[in-house]
Design a protein around this motif. Structure first.
Motif, short mmCIF file in Angstrom:
data_model
loop_
_atom_site.label_atom_id
_atom_site.label_comp_id
_atom_site.label_asym_id
_atom_site.label_seq_id
_atom_site.Cartn_x
_atom_site.Cartn_y
_atom_site.Cartn_z
N THR A 87 -22.06 15.70 34.32
CA THR A 87 -22.63 17.03 34.13
C THR A 87 -22.89 17.31 32.65
OG1 THR A 87 -21.38 17.76 36.05
CG2 THR A 87 -22.34 19.48 34.68
N TRP A 88 -21.94 16.92 31.81
CA TRP A 88 -22.07 17.14 30.37
C TRP A 88 -23.21 16.31 29.78
CZ3 TRP A 88 -21.94 19.88 26.36
CH2 TRP A 88 -21.81 19.35 25.07
N ALA B 58 -26.28 18.03 30.87
CA ALA B 58 -26.51 19.31 30.21
C ALA B 58 -27.03 19.10 28.79
CB ALA B 58 -25.21 20.12 30.19
N SER C 121 -32.01 26.98 32.33
CA SER C 121 -31.32 25.70 32.13
C SER C 121 -29.87 25.80 32.58
CB SER C 121 -31.41 25.25 30.67
OG SER C 121 -30.88 26.24 29.82
N PHE C 122 -29.25 26.96 32.35
CA PHE C 122 -27.86 27.13 32.81
C PHE C 122 -27.77 27.02 34.34
CE2 PHE C 122 -24.55 29.92 34.52
CZ PHE C 122 -23.43 29.29 34.00
N LEU C 123 -28.69 27.69 35.03
CA LEU C 123 -28.66 27.65 36.49
C LEU C 123 -28.89 26.23 37.01
CD1 LEU C 123 -30.58 30.93 37.48
CD2 LEU C 123 -28.11 30.47 37.61
N SER C 124 -29.79 25.49 36.36
CA SER C 124 -30.06 24.12 36.80
C SER C 124 -28.83 23.24 36.64
CB SER C 124 -31.21 23.51 35.99
OG SER C 124 -32.35 24.30 36.09
N VAL C 125 -28.18 23.35 35.48
CA VAL C 125 -27.00 22.53 35.24
C VAL C 125 -25.89 22.91 36.22
CG1 VAL C 125 -25.17 21.99 33.58
CG2 VAL C 125 -27.54 22.09 32.81
N LYS C 126 -25.73 24.21 36.48
CA LYS C 126 -24.70 24.67 37.41
C LYS C 126 -24.95 24.09 38.82
CE LYS C 126 -24.32 28.73 39.41
NZ LYS C 126 -24.33 30.19 39.62
N GLN C 127 -26.22 24.16 39.22
CA GLN C 127 -26.61 23.65 40.54
C GLN C 127 -26.25 22.16 40.67
OE1 GLN C 127 -30.69 24.60 40.74
NE2 GLN C 127 -30.78 24.69 42.96
N ALA D 272 -24.03 20.49 38.79
CA ALA D 272 -22.58 20.31 38.69
C ALA D 272 -21.90 20.50 40.05
CB ALA D 272 -22.00 21.28 37.67
N PHE D 273 -22.37 21.48 40.81
CA PHE D 273 -21.77 21.76 42.11
C PHE D 273 -21.90 20.59 43.07
CE2 PHE D 273 -21.94 26.63 41.69
CZ PHE D 273 -20.59 26.66 41.38
#
Lengths: 146, 157
Positions: free
Chosen positions: A24-25, A28, B12-18, B20-21
């Protein structure tokens, strides 16, 4: 080949979480800057210029011209960079799936070709096979998907 | 300008969160498969299948590991099996051809699914295409003829 059996423990969970957080990192770190750059470009004429330039080629795959950015990033940098562009370009389900299959076959060419070369394959052959599969699958998915 | 920054930050935050889940549970699951010895069992189970490529049974193990885990980890396993099981060069080439076309299939598919592509279509197409291409390659690579003598060889040292 049999490997020594390890035992499930809390370490398993920890290692799994660490691996997941690491992926993930890594993602990101690339997705966020690319998202910012692409979003910024969307508000300038630059994206339209690229889009118009590549739209005849990309149309073969049922993709908008701007999707060329995704394919270039995926092949020159890596999948994560391509994904950063994919999420910021607001593409449809079909466009995302066509890009995903093309990228699945052919991505991160500098790094992965070096690995294949190390094992003894010719770089030209490897790239030709991967690009060939990407093009064929892209054409097929365009015809197949609604 | 501020609205562009906000759009990019939120998006970008929402994409990364999606992602990560999906990716974090998947990596935990893969680690459990590894530690419980299930991955090795699966790899051994599929080993005989590589006989259709004219490969040694032992070549199936690094192939399956590479398909599931990925190319860089897979390469380590390939080098080790090449040494321990004395895999023929043709097998190494076919394993690598298969893997450059399809590796880390679950991780990649999960990420593409997370951002909205069809996962099952990706997975099935990748595996079938890689298997078919490797079959063609197994017919084409008859012996050591395709091999440039200066490129292979020393990796086994």
């Amino acid at each position: 080949m049999q490997k020594a059996r390890k035992i499930l423990s809390q370490d398993t969970l920890k290692r799994g979480l660490a691996a997941g957080v690491d992926v993930t990192w890594q993602l990101a770190k690339i997705i966020i800057p690319i998202y910012f750059i692409v979003t910024f470009l969307k508000h300038t004429p630059a994206l339209d210029i690229v889009s118009n330039l590549f739209s005849p080629l990309m149309r073969l795959f049922g993709l908008p011209g701007k999707a060329a950015i995704v394919l270039v990033l995926g092949n020159v940098v890596n999948l994560y960079a391509a994904i950063g562009a994919m999420v910021s370009l607001s593409l449809s389900y079909k466009e995302l799936t066509v890009l995903a299959i093309m990228l699945s076959f052919c991505h991160s060419l500098p790094v992965e070709t070096a690995l294949a070369k190390k094992i003894g394959l010719s770089a030209v052959n490897v790239i030709a096979v991967r690009a060939g599969l990407a093009i064929l699958s892209g054409l097929a998915f365009n015809l197949m998907l609604q | 300008m501020l609205s562009i920054l906000k759009e990019a930050a939120v998006g970008s935050f929402l994409s990364v969160k999606q992602i990560a889940f999906i990716v974090i549970p998947l990596m935990v699951f893969m680690e459990i498969l590894k530690d419980a010895g299930i991955l090795d069992k699966v790899a051994n189970l599929f080993s005989p299948v590589v006989k259709i490529y004219g490969m040694k049974k032992e070549s199936g193990f690094p192939l399956v590991i590479g398909i599931i885990i990925g190319l860089s980890y897979g390469a380590g396993v390939i080098f080790r099996s090449a040494r321990d099981d004395k895999l023929p060069k043709k097998d190494l080439y076919l394993i690598t051809y298969f893997l450059v076309c399809a590796h880390a299939v679950f991780e990649d598919t999960a990420i593409f699914m997370a951002i909205g592509a069809s996962g099952i279509l990706l997975l099935v197409t990748r595996l079938i295409a890689a298997a078919f291409f490797t079959y063609l390659a197994s017919r084409l690579i008859k012996s050591e003829t395709l091999i440039k003598s200066d490129t292979g060889g020393n990796m086994l040292d």
